[in-house]
Design a protein around this motif. Sequence first.
Motif, PDB file in Angstrom:
ATOM      1  N   HIS A 158     -21.389 -63.029 -36.739  1.00 32.36           N
ATOM      2  CA  HIS A 158     -21.249 -64.590 -37.462  1.00 32.36           C
ATOM      3  C   HIS A 158     -21.221 -64.494 -38.915  1.00 32.36           C
ATOM      4  O   HIS A 158     -21.185 -63.630 -39.373  1.00 32.36           O
ATOM      5  CB  HIS A 158     -22.325 -65.537 -37.004  1.00 32.36           C
ATOM      6  CG  HIS A 158     -22.307 -66.824 -35.614  1.00 32.36           C
ATOM      7  ND1 HIS A 158     -21.524 -67.805 -35.610  1.00 32.36           N
ATOM      8  CD2 HIS A 158     -22.650 -66.293 -34.377  1.00 32.36           C
ATOM      9  CE1 HIS A 158     -21.983 -67.842 -34.304  1.00 32.36           C
ATOM     10  NE2 HIS A 158     -22.057 -67.302 -33.250  1.00 32.36           N
ATOM     11  N   SER A 159     -20.150 -65.177 -39.288  1.00 30.10           N
ATOM     12  CA  SER A 159     -20.381 -64.809 -41.138  1.00 30.10           C
ATOM     13  C   SER A 159     -21.652 -65.578 -41.737  1.00 30.10           C
ATOM     14  O   SER A 159     -21.784 -64.853 -43.115  1.00 30.10           O
ATOM     15  CB  SER A 159     -19.056 -66.039 -41.549  1.00 30.10           C
ATOM     16  OG  SER A 159     -19.412 -67.543 -41.481  1.00 30.10           O
ATOM     17  N   ARG A 160     -22.504 -66.477 -40.976  1.00 31.56           N
ATOM     18  CA  ARG A 160     -23.684 -67.082 -41.504  1.00 31.56           C
ATOM     19  C   ARG A 160     -24.467 -66.677 -40.576  1.00 31.56           C
ATOM     20  O   ARG A 160     -24.970 -66.163 -39.460  1.00 31.56           O
ATOM     21  CB  ARG A 160     -23.717 -68.925 -42.476  1.00 31.56           C
ATOM     22  CG  ARG A 160     -22.641 -68.546 -42.950  1.00 31.56           C
ATOM     23  CD  ARG A 160     -22.560 -68.216 -44.675  1.00 31.56           C
ATOM     24  NE  ARG A 160     -23.836 -68.119 -45.175  1.00 31.56           N
ATOM     25  CZ  ARG A 160     -23.676 -69.514 -46.380  1.00 31.56           C
ATOM     26  NH1 ARG A 160     -22.564 -69.893 -45.698  1.00 31.56           N
ATOM     27  NH2 ARG A 160     -24.757 -69.971 -46.447  1.00 31.56           N
ATOM     28  N   ARG A 161     -26.361 -66.878 -41.087  1.00 35.20           N
ATOM     29  CA  ARG A 161     -27.070 -66.843 -39.803  1.00 35.20           C
ATOM     30  C   ARG A 161     -26.882 -67.390 -38.317  1.00 35.20           C
ATOM     31  O   ARG A 161     -26.435 -68.297 -38.228  1.00 35.20           O
ATOM     32  CB  ARG A 161     -28.622 -67.217 -40.123  1.00 35.20           C
ATOM     33  CG  ARG A 161     -28.477 -68.192 -41.279  1.00 35.20           C
ATOM     34  CD  ARG A 161     -30.346 -68.266 -41.571  1.00 35.20           C
ATOM     35  NE  ARG A 161     -30.054 -69.458 -42.869  1.00 35.20           N
ATOM     36  CZ  ARG A 161     -31.042 -70.720 -42.714  1.00 35.20           C
ATOM     37  NH1 ARG A 161     -31.092 -70.499 -41.111  1.00 35.20           N
ATOM     38  NH2 ARG A 161     -31.096 -71.447 -43.009  1.00 35.20           N
ATOM     39  N   VAL A 162     -27.714 -67.422 -37.712  1.00 31.31           N
ATOM     40  CA  VAL A 162     -27.481 -67.798 -35.850  1.00 31.31           C
ATOM     41  C   VAL A 162     -28.482 -68.766 -36.221  1.00 31.31           C
ATOM     42  O   VAL A 162     -29.567 -68.196 -36.910  1.00 31.31           O
ATOM     43  CB  VAL A 162     -27.970 -66.477 -35.027  1.00 31.31           C
ATOM     44  CG1 VAL A 162     -28.394 -67.302 -33.891  1.00 31.31           C
ATOM     45  CG2 VAL A 162     -26.438 -65.582 -34.826  1.00 31.31           C
ATOM     46  N   THR A 163     -28.693 -70.246 -35.932  1.00 31.26           N
ATOM     47  CA  THR A 163     -28.952 -70.775 -35.722  1.00 31.26           C
ATOM     48  C   THR A 163     -29.258 -71.609 -34.838  1.00 31.26           C
ATOM     49  O   THR A 163     -30.774 -71.781 -34.864  1.00 31.26           O
ATOM     50  CB  THR A 163     -28.735 -72.239 -36.410  1.00 31.26           C
ATOM     51  OG1 THR A 163     -27.426 -72.481 -35.773  1.00 31.26           O
ATOM     52  CG2 THR A 163     -28.588 -72.129 -37.990  1.00 31.26           C
ATOM     53  N   CYS A 164     -28.589 -71.346 -33.266  1.00 29.63           N
ATOM     54  CA  CYS A 164     -29.015 -72.066 -31.916  1.00 29.63           C
ATOM     55  C   CYS A 164     -28.783 -70.762 -30.954  1.00 29.63           C
ATOM     56  O   CYS A 164     -26.812 -70.504 -31.664  1.00 29.63           O
ATOM     57  CB  CYS A 164     -28.403 -73.461 -31.783  1.00 29.63           C
ATOM     58  SG  CYS A 164     -26.898 -74.258 -32.260  1.00 29.63           S
ATOM     59  N   LEU A 165     -29.221 -70.814 -30.113  1.00 27.84           N
ATOM     60  CA  LEU A 165     -28.141 -69.960 -28.515  1.00 27.84           C
ATOM     61  C   LEU A 165     -28.792 -70.938 -27.243  1.00 27.84           C
ATOM     62  O   LEU A 165     -29.063 -71.769 -27.164  1.00 27.84           O
ATOM     63  CB  LEU A 165     -29.060 -69.020 -28.258  1.00 27.84           C
ATOM     64  CG  LEU A 165     -29.249 -68.225 -29.483  1.00 27.84           C
ATOM     65  CD1 LEU A 165     -30.206 -66.689 -28.711  1.00 27.84           C
ATOM     66  CD2 LEU A 165     -26.988 -67.304 -29.728  1.00 27.84           C
ATOM     67  N   GLU A 166     -27.819 -70.876 -26.482  1.00 25.93           N
ATOM     68  CA  GLU A 166     -27.063 -71.403 -24.856  1.00 25.93           C
ATOM     69  C   GLU A 166     -26.696 -71.093 -24.337  1.00 25.93           C
ATOM     70  O   GLU A 166     -25.523 -70.127 -24.549  1.00 25.93           O
ATOM     71  CB  GLU A 166     -26.707 -73.541 -25.493  1.00 25.93           C
ATOM     72  CG  GLU A 166     -27.572 -73.904 -24.525  1.00 25.93           C
ATOM     73  CD  GLU A 166     -28.515 -74.491 -24.574  1.00 25.93           C
ATOM     74  OE1 GLU A 166     -29.127 -75.158 -23.435  1.00 25.93           O
ATOM     75  OE2 GLU A 166     -29.136 -74.482 -25.583  1.00 25.93           O
ATOM     76  N   PHE A 167     -27.191 -70.951 -22.676  1.00 23.70           N
ATOM     77  CA  PHE A 167     -27.117 -69.690 -21.981  1.00 23.70           C
ATOM     78  C   PHE A 167     -26.262 -71.000 -21.214  1.00 23.70           C
ATOM     79  O   PHE A 167     -25.796 -72.354 -21.111  1.00 23.70           O
ATOM     80  CB  PHE A 167     -27.917 -69.711 -21.171  1.00 23.70           C
ATOM     81  CG  PHE A 167     -28.040 -67.527 -21.636  1.00 23.70           C
ATOM     82  CD1 PHE A 167     -27.308 -67.183 -21.468  1.00 23.70           C
ATOM     83  CD2 PHE A 167     -29.530 -68.147 -22.818  1.00 23.70           C
ATOM     84  CE1 PHE A 167     -28.011 -65.582 -22.049  1.00 23.70           C
ATOM     85  CE2 PHE A 167     -30.399 -67.345 -22.841  1.00 23.70           C
ATOM     86  CZ  PHE A 167     -29.186 -65.360 -22.225  1.00 23.70           C
ATOM     87  N   HIS A 168     -24.937 -70.460 -20.925  1.00 21.77           N
ATOM     88  CA  HIS A 168     -23.481 -71.340 -19.203  1.00 21.77           C
ATOM     89  C   HIS A 168     -24.757 -71.405 -18.898  1.00 21.77           C
ATOM     90  O   HIS A 168     -25.566 -70.974 -18.241  1.00 21.77           O
ATOM     91  CB  HIS A 168     -22.738 -70.606 -19.444  1.00 21.77           C
ATOM     92  CG  HIS A 168     -21.601 -71.516 -18.916  1.00 21.77           C
ATOM     93  ND1 HIS A 168     -21.540 -71.692 -17.928  1.00 21.77           N
ATOM     94  CD2 HIS A 168     -20.662 -71.803 -19.532  1.00 21.77           C
ATOM     95  CE1 HIS A 168     -20.014 -72.485 -17.169  1.00 21.77           C
ATOM     96  NE2 HIS A 168     -20.114 -72.859 -18.438  1.00 21.77           N
TER      97      HIS A 168
END
Length: 545
Positions: A158-168
């Motif tokens: 990403h171009s900025r920090r990661v804020t959230c994640l989600e699996f399919h």
Amino acid sequence: MAPQVRRTAFPKVLIERDTDSEQSSSDDDDEEEEQENENEEKTEEFNDTKKKGKSPITISLKKVCKVCKKMGHEAGFKGATYIDCPMKPCFLCKMPGHTTMTCPHRVATEHGVVPAPHVNTQNPVEFVFKRQLKPRITPIKPAYVIPDQVDCAVIRYHSRRVTCLEFHPTNNHILLSGDKKGQLGVWDFEKVHEKTVYGNIHSCILNNMRFSPANDGMIYAASSDGTVSCTDLETGISSTLMNLNPDGWQGPGSWRMLYGMDINLERGVVLVADNFGFLYLVDSRSNSQTGKAIMIHKKGSKVVGLHCNPFQPDLLLSCGNDHFARLWDMRRLEAGSVLANLEHRRVVNSAYFSPFSGTKILTTSQDNRLRIWDSIFRDLDSPSREIVHSHDFNRHLTPFRAEWDPKDPSESLAVIGRYISENYNGTALHPIDFIDINTGQLVAEVMDPNITTITPVNKLHPRDDVLASGSSRSLFIWRPKEKFDVSEQSDVRKIIVFGGDEKKRGKRSKDDYDDDSDDDKFNVKGKNVKVKKPVKQMTHRKAKR
């Protein structure tokens, strides 16, 4: 009339010497006289400045504490060591009487934690609830399976920090990620190199996302730009379901940002909450807002988390900046109809029901505490246990959130990143902790010597023994060590390094420096990787154990 000339006097600068610094010891009479003359001139200039009514600028060379802002001492992190401020209590447990390095909670996370008792309830409602769930819960506690080795990664994804994640929900190898810029990433970590980033969905922080229960190819997302979007993952086409700022920027006092988000499967509504304490309902069938906004937290406070009970979706759990987590009944959802108030000493970053029974509650608070309520049918005035853990984060980080292991039927394992660094063979690392919330014991601390940045965003796979973590702008996939074939001596980890952003490195805004203070380093065999090409693929072998 003679033209008026505006006089701009440059402010005089007074430099204060530290009392501990060495004094000049010159024996030359001429130098002493020159020094005295300079002092007299400075005194005259200082008096002139006073007469003009302008205060001088003073630069102090004394040591200033970054914690209490007072002079004479220093405090804070120096590598992996935290130097305590004498004016403040322990940084970890917030209690006086000892330092952070000697804090008993740092030595043993279970210090002071009373294990969960086995209680035979006399409450008929809880008895019926447990009886209905008994066939689903394994009577024997299974062994924990910890994903503790990096299998693959994308660096500077990403171009900025990661804020959230989600699996399919159906494809086990698809991971979705959001960042501070509002971008949505779709990564197939089985093929590693296959990644897509949609950058035209939101204009700022993507705070939360959930898959559509009717179509696993659609994703709902809530952003700090005040909109709720629904995006087709195949085409990247997005539609806005709700916009709380239709007139654009009118100042910080009226700008609404959306943080907490969840989906009620039975009612078919998307629930989102803003930074003013209000809850909004969006009909997932008509893709439009339904009903009026409901105040569920203190007016003017952020509602950062929403979670519907997995067994009884009409039970809603919320948490916010007003130091409370609250329990609601959606069948009579209105201001003041709260079922229970779970009080905390500081901001509550997250609150989740347990994944199988929905009877337990796990919260993460800024006072370095994980709090557990063993049953929502008992007294909720005080938690069943408090576990001290380091997650009092810096403001340029994504908040830490402890999450349940969705595959653990005993509902006792939680994962959370650690803020305070530890010294591992001379390297300061920030592990990811797996904690048994029934006893407070640290089950495992996951780390990689090549990852020297903090990992606040962590997500356990709902079906596989996989952990996804977001550290600054990079994503990592962890798997258990025993799943690797030991006979394969030439096994290689797949790591993709993505190069610079759209901007040049030399021309970066202040926000870029705020976010990327710790993400430009990823060590491979102890060396920093400097990426110049847009995309570069590299591999490195596992360290022999």
